[in-house]
Design a protein around this motif. Structure first.
Motif, PDB file in Angstrom:
ATOM      1  N   HIS A 186      -9.305   8.434  -9.251  1.00 41.46           N
ATOM      2  CA  HIS A 186     -10.536   8.122  -9.969  1.00 41.46           C
ATOM      3  C   HIS A 186     -11.503   9.293  -9.826  1.00 41.46           C
ATOM      4  O   HIS A 186     -11.616   9.873  -8.746  1.00 41.46           O
ATOM      5  CB  HIS A 186     -11.198   6.858  -9.412  1.00 41.46           C
ATOM      6  CG  HIS A 186     -10.457   5.598  -9.732  1.00 41.46           C
ATOM      7  ND1 HIS A 186     -10.902   4.361  -9.344  1.00 41.46           N
ATOM      8  CD2 HIS A 186      -9.298   5.396 -10.412  1.00 41.46           C
ATOM      9  CE1 HIS A 186     -10.055   3.440  -9.777  1.00 41.46           C
ATOM     10  NE2 HIS A 186      -9.074   4.046 -10.410  1.00 41.46           N
ATOM     11  N   ALA A 221      -9.748   7.931  -2.143  1.00 42.04           N
ATOM     12  CA  ALA A 221      -9.385   6.520  -2.278  1.00 42.04           C
ATOM     13  C   ALA A 221     -10.425   5.629  -1.607  1.00 42.04           C
ATOM     14  O   ALA A 221     -10.784   4.568  -2.127  1.00 42.04           O
ATOM     15  CB  ALA A 221      -8.003   6.271  -1.685  1.00 42.04           C
ATOM     16  N   ASN A 255       1.045   4.057  -3.159  1.00 44.22           N
ATOM     17  CA  ASN A 255       0.618   5.427  -2.903  1.00 44.22           C
ATOM     18  C   ASN A 255       1.773   6.419  -2.856  1.00 44.22           C
ATOM     19  O   ASN A 255       1.532   7.620  -2.704  1.00 44.22           O
ATOM     20  CB  ASN A 255      -0.171   5.493  -1.594  1.00 44.22           C
ATOM     21  CG  ASN A 255      -1.566   4.928  -1.727  1.00 44.22           C
ATOM     22  OD1 ASN A 255      -2.462   5.571  -2.253  1.00 44.22           O
ATOM     23  ND2 ASN A 255      -1.748   3.699  -1.260  1.00 44.22           N
ATOM     24  N   LYS A 301       0.838  -1.202   0.000  1.00 44.66           N
ATOM     25  CA  LYS A 301       0.000   0.000   0.000  1.00 44.66           C
ATOM     26  C   LYS A 301       0.867   1.244   0.000  1.00 44.66           C
ATOM     27  O   LYS A 301       0.580   2.212  -0.719  1.00 44.66           O
ATOM     28  CB  LYS A 301      -0.935  -0.020   1.207  1.00 44.66           C
ATOM     29  CG  LYS A 301      -1.998   1.069   1.168  1.00 44.66           C
ATOM     30  CD  LYS A 301      -3.026   0.854   2.270  1.00 44.66           C
ATOM     31  CE  LYS A 301      -4.157   1.879   2.149  1.00 44.66           C
ATOM     32  NZ  LYS A 301      -5.196   1.661   3.182  1.00 44.66           N
ATOM     33  N   GLN A 339      -7.246  -2.634   0.304  1.00 44.77           N
ATOM     34  CA  GLN A 339      -6.437  -3.619  -0.399  1.00 44.77           C
ATOM     35  C   GLN A 339      -7.141  -4.965  -0.466  1.00 44.77           C
ATOM     36  O   GLN A 339      -7.829  -5.375   0.467  1.00 44.77           O
ATOM     37  CB  GLN A 339      -5.080  -3.771   0.281  1.00 44.77           C
ATOM     38  CG  GLN A 339      -4.124  -2.622  -0.028  1.00 44.77           C
ATOM     39  CD  GLN A 339      -2.674  -3.058   0.000  1.00 44.77           C
ATOM     40  OE1 GLN A 339      -2.266  -3.839   0.839  1.00 44.77           O
ATOM     41  NE2 GLN A 339      -1.889  -2.554  -0.928  1.00 44.77           N
ATOM     42  N   GLN A 367      -9.686   4.631  -5.616  1.00 43.21           N
ATOM     43  CA  GLN A 367      -8.341   5.099  -5.919  1.00 43.21           C
ATOM     44  C   GLN A 367      -8.397   6.622  -5.921  1.00 43.21           C
ATOM     45  O   GLN A 367      -9.374   7.216  -6.374  1.00 43.21           O
ATOM     46  CB  GLN A 367      -7.891   4.560  -7.283  1.00 43.21           C
ATOM     47  CG  GLN A 367      -6.398   4.663  -7.533  1.00 43.21           C
ATOM     48  CD  GLN A 367      -5.962   3.814  -8.720  1.00 43.21           C
ATOM     49  OE1 GLN A 367      -6.240   2.608  -8.758  1.00 43.21           O
ATOM     50  NE2 GLN A 367      -5.291   4.414  -9.673  1.00 43.21           N
ATOM     51  N   TYR A 368      -7.335   7.246  -5.430  1.00 39.57           N
ATOM     52  CA  TYR A 368      -7.376   8.704  -5.233  1.00 39.57           C
ATOM     53  C   TYR A 368      -7.541   9.486  -6.533  1.00 39.57           C
ATOM     54  O   TYR A 368      -8.072  10.595  -6.536  1.00 39.57           O
ATOM     55  CB  TYR A 368      -6.114   9.172  -4.502  1.00 39.57           C
ATOM     56  CG  TYR A 368      -4.835   9.019  -5.312  1.00 39.57           C
ATOM     57  CD1 TYR A 368      -4.386  10.024  -6.156  1.00 39.57           C
ATOM     58  CD2 TYR A 368      -4.087   7.849  -5.243  1.00 39.57           C
ATOM     59  CE1 TYR A 368      -3.236   9.875  -6.912  1.00 39.57           C
ATOM     60  CE2 TYR A 368      -2.943   7.686  -5.984  1.00 39.57           C
ATOM     61  CZ  TYR A 368      -2.515   8.707  -6.820  1.00 39.57           C
ATOM     62  OH  TYR A 368      -1.378   8.551  -7.567  1.00 39.57           O
ATOM     63  N   ARG A 383       3.470   6.026 -10.878  1.00 36.71           N
ATOM     64  CA  ARG A 383       3.193   4.822 -11.657  1.00 36.71           C
ATOM     65  C   ARG A 383       4.228   4.560 -12.766  1.00 36.71           C
ATOM     66  O   ARG A 383       4.644   3.403 -12.942  1.00 36.71           O
ATOM     67  CB  ARG A 383       1.783   4.887 -12.242  1.00 36.71           C
ATOM     68  CG  ARG A 383       1.346   3.587 -12.897  1.00 36.71           C
ATOM     69  CD  ARG A 383      -0.126   3.594 -13.237  1.00 36.71           C
ATOM     70  NE  ARG A 383      -0.537   2.343 -13.807  1.00 36.71           N
ATOM     71  CZ  ARG A 383      -0.833   1.252 -13.104  1.00 36.71           C
ATOM     72  NH1 ARG A 383      -0.755   1.291 -11.792  1.00 36.71           N
ATOM     73  NH2 ARG A 383      -1.199   0.141 -13.701  1.00 36.71           N
ATOM     74  N   GLY A 425      -4.069  -2.749  -4.077  1.00 35.09           N
ATOM     75  CA  GLY A 425      -5.163  -1.800  -3.873  1.00 35.09           C
ATOM     76  C   GLY A 425      -4.658  -0.494  -3.311  1.00 35.09           C
ATOM     77  O   GLY A 425      -3.782  -0.473  -2.445  1.00 35.09           O
ATOM     78  N   TYR A 426      -5.199   0.618  -3.817  1.00 39.61           N
ATOM     79  CA  TYR A 426      -4.815   1.949  -3.349  1.00 39.61           C
ATOM     80  C   TYR A 426      -5.623   2.347  -2.124  1.00 39.61           C
ATOM     81  O   TYR A 426      -5.119   2.956  -1.204  1.00 39.61           O
ATOM     82  CB  TYR A 426      -5.018   2.978  -4.458  1.00 39.61           C
ATOM     83  CG  TYR A 426      -3.971   2.904  -5.547  1.00 39.61           C
ATOM     84  CD1 TYR A 426      -2.880   3.752  -5.548  1.00 39.61           C
ATOM     85  CD2 TYR A 426      -4.080   1.972  -6.577  1.00 39.61           C
ATOM     86  CE1 TYR A 426      -1.917   3.696  -6.546  1.00 39.61           C
ATOM     87  CE2 TYR A 426      -3.124   1.903  -7.577  1.00 39.61           C
ATOM     88  CZ  TYR A 426      -2.050   2.771  -7.560  1.00 39.61           C
ATOM     89  OH  TYR A 426      -1.096   2.694  -8.548  1.00 39.61           O
ATOM     90  N   HIS A 431     -10.640   7.523 -14.953  1.00 42.86           N
ATOM     91  CA  HIS A 431      -9.680   8.606 -14.707  1.00 42.86           C
ATOM     92  C   HIS A 431      -9.998   9.860 -15.543  1.00 42.86           C
ATOM     93  O   HIS A 431      -9.380  10.898 -15.323  1.00 42.86           O
ATOM     94  CB  HIS A 431      -8.269   8.145 -15.082  1.00 42.86           C
ATOM     95  CG  HIS A 431      -7.739   7.027 -14.254  1.00 42.86           C
ATOM     96  ND1 HIS A 431      -7.026   7.220 -13.089  1.00 42.86           N
ATOM     97  CD2 HIS A 431      -7.827   5.679 -14.416  1.00 42.86           C
ATOM     98  CE1 HIS A 431      -6.689   6.054 -12.574  1.00 42.86           C
ATOM     99  NE2 HIS A 431      -7.160   5.095 -13.361  1.00 42.86           N
TER     100      HIS A 431
END
Length: 255
Positions: free
Chosen positions: A205, A197, A10, A6, A57, A202-203, A14, A53-54, A150
């Motif tokens: 999204h 998140a 975060n 995690k 999880q 996810q932060y 990416r 998972g962001y 996104h």
């Protein structure tokens, strides 16, 4: 291990994660080798899969060898068993190419394969999904998975996907989806990353898609087949391949 993954997801950007994974992946595959679970993409087996998972999880979902998640393995099985993707000549456009597929698809002799994204180091063409630099009716297959959540203007993105797909072409546009929601939810007033998140998965999204996602694709012009592919597989195989039972594959075609 769960907290470590995690933190990594975060903290590290990416594009850098993608580069680092090429070094770490072989070590993970050796350390977790076993026979409890099998990744159908490369056929390798492990005593466990990794967490991912962001926000919240999920345990035992990330393949140590291909770095595939449930959705990747499900899509692989669908393409392999239900389509001619691996045998017939295809001109393919792949958005935000997943490492689980990238090298395998590029090596397919039958595929004229192009990748695109704004940031990914795996992208052949750096492009905005809302303003694609491709001609109308160009591609036989478009793969655009876990991208639209996104995109602020997902309507424009869907219109562009429709425009560059050939008539009769195949599009698969998987998204994280809450099938308990009738309608898609978004709220730009929520700005705290941890809260986003928690709510959106996810932060970064911008929405949580509900069951109306399929009708939105239809409103663009696509014919949509909502494929619950795990229903066609044995319970043993779903468990062995670590698939998400009940996940829907949106299989789209252009009239």
């Amino acid at each position: 291990m769960k907290k470590l993954f995690k933190f990594i997801l975060n903290t590290i950007p990416r594009p850098l994660l993608i580069r680092l994974s090429y070094v770490i992946r072989p070590l993970l595959a050796i350390a977790l080798k076993g026979n409890r679970y099998t990744d159908p993409i490369d056929g390798k087996s492990f005593r466990m899969f990794l967490p991912y998972g962001y926000g919240t999880q999920r345990n035992n979902v990330l393949s140590p060898s291909t770095l595939s998640l449930e959705r990747h393995r499900l899509l692989w099985l669908y393409l392999k068993n239900e389509t001619d993707f691996f045998t017939a000549p295809k001109k393919v456009l792949h958005f935000a190419p997943e490492q689980a597929f990238y090298q395998l698809f590029r090596q397919q002799k039958n595929l004229d394969y192009t990748t695109t994204d704004l940031l990914s180091p795996l992208a052949d063409v750096k492009a905005d999904i809302c303003n694609l630099p491709f001609e109308d009716n160009t591609y036989d297959v478009i793969l655009c998975n876990h991208v639209l959540e996104h995109i602020t203007d997902d309507t424009k993105a869907m219109q562009e996907l429709y425009r560059v797909l050939k008539p009769g072409g195949l599009g698969i546009f998987q998204i994280p989806q809450d099938l308990n929601r009738a309608t898609t939810f978004s709220d730009d007033s929520i700005t705290d990353q941890k809260e986003r998140a928690k709510i959106f998965g996810q932060y970064d999204h911008v929405r949580v898609y509900g069951r109306d996602y399929f009708d939105k694709l239809r409103s663009i012009g696509f014919e949509v087949n909502e494929v619950d592919y795990t229903k066609t597989l044995s319970a043993d195989l779903v468990d062995k391949n670590c698939l998400a039972s009940g996940e829907i594959i949106p299989v789209c075609t252009k009239k």
